[in-house]
Design an enzyme around this catalytic site. Structure first.
Site, PDB file in Angstrom:
ATOM      1  N   TYR A   1      -2.150   0.180  10.436  1.00 29.37           N
ATOM      2  CA  TYR A   1      -2.144  -0.241   9.036  1.00 29.37           C
ATOM      3  C   TYR A   1      -0.850   0.203   8.351  1.00 29.37           C
ATOM      4  O   TYR A   1      -0.171  -0.606   7.703  1.00 29.37           O
ATOM      5  CB  TYR A   1      -3.363   0.332   8.301  1.00 29.37           C
ATOM      6  CG  TYR A   1      -3.432  -0.080   6.851  1.00 29.37           C
ATOM      7  CD1 TYR A   1      -3.863  -1.358   6.493  1.00 29.37           C
ATOM      8  CD2 TYR A   1      -3.070   0.803   5.839  1.00 29.37           C
ATOM      9  CE1 TYR A   1      -3.923  -1.742   5.169  1.00 29.37           C
ATOM     10  CE2 TYR A   1      -3.132   0.423   4.503  1.00 29.37           C
ATOM     11  CZ  TYR A   1      -3.555  -0.846   4.175  1.00 29.37           C
ATOM     12  OH  TYR A   1      -3.611  -1.234   2.858  1.00 29.37           O
TER      13      TYR A   1
ATOM     14  N   SER B   1       0.852  -1.178   0.000  1.00 31.05           N
ATOM     15  CA  SER B   1       0.000   0.000   0.000  1.00 31.05           C
ATOM     16  C   SER B   1       0.890   1.231   0.000  1.00 31.05           C
ATOM     17  O   SER B   1       2.016   1.192   0.502  1.00 31.05           O
ATOM     18  CB  SER B   1      -0.868   0.006   1.264  1.00 31.05           C
ATOM     19  OG  SER B   1      -1.515   1.246   1.436  1.00 31.05           O
TER      20      SER B   1
END
Length: 168
Positions: A154, A141
């Site tokens: 995250y 990501s």
């Protein structure tokens, strides 16, 4: 890597990116082992892809669990006889201020996003090395390159995944 005829283990197949990846793999002639936590969604995906002429095997697994990771890798290799690639698409996130995020949420994010790919890689790597080939794709990501407020766990887990991939 030529995808046609390859056998690919795909985690996170129940999610949007995972489903799209499974469809593309089948479209290009790969045999796909789809895995995810939701057995009903996984079975529906397997039926859809098989109905389109694909070779698909559904293996439900909660990869946040260490034993489930080992079983998934073992079952995938045993049931298909070979594994040419593994794509780790599974991911979870927690959107909150870090001070409000409980430990269980953070643990789950790290278990799926960072620890599970390492466990699965450890399980399939000997197979790849023995066969002299194999591909590993770890889906990251942009948040693995930048720290982002309200995505602390995250972002940190995707930083860890990136570090693992670079180190490996």
């Amino acid at each position: 890597m030529n995808i046609a005829g390859a056998t690919v283990l795909l985690t996170g197949a129940c999610g949007g990116i995972g489903r799209a990846t499974a469809r593309e793999l089948v479209r290009h002639g790969a045999a796909v082992i789809v895995s995810g936590r939701n057995a009903l969604l996984l079975d529906a995906l397997a039926k859809e892809l098989s109905g389109a002429g694909g070779k698909v095997l559904a293996l439900p697994a909660d990869i946040a669990n260490a034993d489930a990771c080992r079983r998934l890798a073992s079952d995938a290799m045993t049931l298909t006889g070979r594994l040419d690639a593994m794509i780790h698409c599974a991911g979870v996130q927690s959107f909150s201020a870090f001070v409000d995020e409980n430990e269980a949420q953070a643990d789950a994010v790290f278990a799926v996003n960072a620890v599970a790919p390492m466990r699965l890689t450890r399980a399939v790597l000997p197979h790849f090395l023995q066969n002299g080939k194999g591909r590993l794709l770890l889906v990251g990501s942009i948040f693995g390159s930048i720290g982002f407020p309200f995505f602390v766990s995250y972002s940190a887990s995707k930083f860890a995944l990136r570090g693992f991939a670079e180190s490996l």
